[in-house]
Design a protein around this motif. Structure first.
Motif, short mmCIF file in Angstrom:
data_model
loop_
_atom_site.label_atom_id
_atom_site.label_comp_id
_atom_site.label_asym_id
_atom_site.label_seq_id
_atom_site.Cartn_x
_atom_site.Cartn_y
_atom_site.Cartn_z
N GLN A 72 1.06 -1.23 0.04
CA GLN A 72 0.25 -0.10 0.11
C GLN A 72 0.87 1.26 -0.08
O GLN A 72 2.06 1.21 0.54
N LYS A 73 0.11 2.45 -0.42
CA LYS A 73 0.84 3.55 -0.43
C LYS A 73 0.61 4.44 0.80
O LYS A 73 1.47 5.59 1.14
N THR A 74 -0.51 3.96 1.68
CA THR A 74 -0.70 4.82 3.09
C THR A 74 -0.98 4.03 4.05
O THR A 74 -1.36 2.69 3.99
N PHE A 75 -0.81 4.48 5.22
CA PHE A 75 -0.76 3.89 6.50
C PHE A 75 -1.33 4.88 7.71
O PHE A 75 -1.25 6.21 7.47
N CYS A 76 -1.83 4.34 8.86
CA CYS A 76 -2.03 5.50 9.92
C CYS A 76 -1.29 4.70 10.97
O CYS A 76 -1.20 3.47 11.44
N VAL A 77 -0.76 5.77 11.66
CA VAL A 77 0.01 5.45 13.08
C VAL A 77 -0.96 5.94 14.19
O VAL A 77 -1.09 7.31 14.17
N ASN A 78 -1.75 5.36 14.78
CA ASN A 78 -2.73 5.59 16.00
C ASN A 78 -1.93 5.58 17.03
O ASN A 78 -1.48 4.56 17.56
N GLY A 110 -8.70 6.17 3.25
CA GLY A 110 -8.32 4.73 2.82
C GLY A 110 -7.54 3.84 3.87
O GLY A 110 -7.12 2.84 3.61
N VAL A 111 -7.58 4.38 5.14
CA VAL A 111 -7.12 3.76 6.36
C VAL A 111 -7.76 3.69 7.53
O VAL A 111 -8.37 4.42 7.84
N PRO A 112 -7.64 2.63 8.17
CA PRO A 112 -8.33 2.63 9.69
C PRO A 112 -7.63 3.50 10.50
O PRO A 112 -6.63 3.44 10.84
N VAL A 113 -8.55 4.65 11.13
CA VAL A 113 -7.97 5.51 12.06
C VAL A 113 -9.01 5.21 13.44
O VAL A 113 -10.35 5.16 13.17
N ALA A 115 -10.78 6.52 16.22
CA ALA A 115 -11.42 7.93 16.49
C ALA A 115 -10.94 8.28 17.78
O ALA A 115 -10.94 9.61 18.19
N SER A 116 -11.08 7.42 18.82
CA SER A 116 -10.55 7.87 20.12
C SER A 116 -9.02 7.79 20.44
O SER A 116 -8.74 7.83 21.74
N ALA A 117 -8.15 7.76 19.63
CA ALA A 117 -6.83 7.37 19.88
C ALA A 117 -6.06 8.97 20.18
O ALA A 117 -6.92 10.19 20.06
N GLN A 118 -5.13 9.00 21.01
CA GLN A 118 -4.66 10.37 21.41
C GLN A 118 -4.48 11.37 20.31
O GLN A 118 -4.65 12.45 20.15
N SER A 119 -3.54 10.55 19.28
CA SER A 119 -3.35 11.09 18.11
C SER A 119 -3.35 10.20 17.07
O SER A 119 -2.96 8.96 17.17
N SER A 120 -3.53 10.73 15.70
CA SER A 120 -3.37 9.82 14.60
C SER A 120 -2.77 10.59 13.32
O SER A 120 -3.07 11.64 13.21
N PHE A 121 -1.73 9.78 12.78
CA PHE A 121 -0.97 10.57 11.62
C PHE A 121 -1.50 9.43 10.53
O PHE A 121 -0.95 8.43 10.47
#
Length: 173
Positions: A72-78, A110-113, A115-121
């Motif tokens: 993949q080209k995108t990802f999320c750091v929660n 296009g990535v799982p985020v 919602a209640s995370a401290q931060s999401s990138f």
């Protein structure tokens, strides 16, 4: 066993023991591949650059996330907060059929985020490198969000700890 192998085994044991005593923020690194969500818990995440804003994420090549993330080209750091301990514990279960059944997950860009995370990138993979057992992903920031009221979930010596109750210091770094 040869001396060099014994020394290597001792070195690895010493390394594991020392790393267990380094407090680390807990992250849920996620992506979506062919319509399926993938994610793992990680502690090997770091800010890399402010210009361009970017993160460095290290993923074991044997993890369930590695190949989908590589494709993949995108990802999320929660960044998990104290209120996300249930998410962390569910992600750690080896038999969890659906890691995303616990927590308030949204598909954003296009990535799982979480919602209640401290931060999401949310990041776009800019570079990948292999080293030892891991691949190093450099993600250039596409979007970020932060909740002011969330303290980080921290891992130390095989336990989650609450650093928000740590004694306050008189100076800043």
């Amino acid at each position: 066993m040869s001396d060099s192998a014994q020394n290597r085994d001792e070195l690895l044991a010493a390394y594991r023991d020392a790393m267990r005593h380094v407090a680390a923020t807990v992250y849920a690194v996620t992506t979506m591949h062919e319509g399926v969500r993938f994610g793992i818990l990680a502690t090997a995440v770091s800010s890399l650059s402010f210009d361009p804003p970017s993160l460095l994420v290290c993923i074991n090549r044997t993890s369930s996330l590695h190949d989908p993330l590589f494709a993949q080209k995108t990802f999320c750091v929660n960044v998990l907060g104290l209120g996300n301990r249930d998410v962390a514990e569910h992600f750690m279960k080896p038999d969890a059929a659906d890691r995303f059944s616990v927590g308030d997950w949204e598909d954003t860009d296009g990535v799982p985020v979480l919602a209640s995370a401290q931060s999401s990138f949310i990041c776009r993979t800019a570079h990948r490198h292999e080293f030892g057992t891991h691949s190093i992903f450099i993600g250039e920031l596409l979007a970020a969000k932060h909740r002011q009221d969330a303290a980080p979930l921290t891992y130390f010596d095989r336990h989650y700890i609450d650093i928000s109750e740590a004694p306050q210091r008189d100076h800043q770094i």
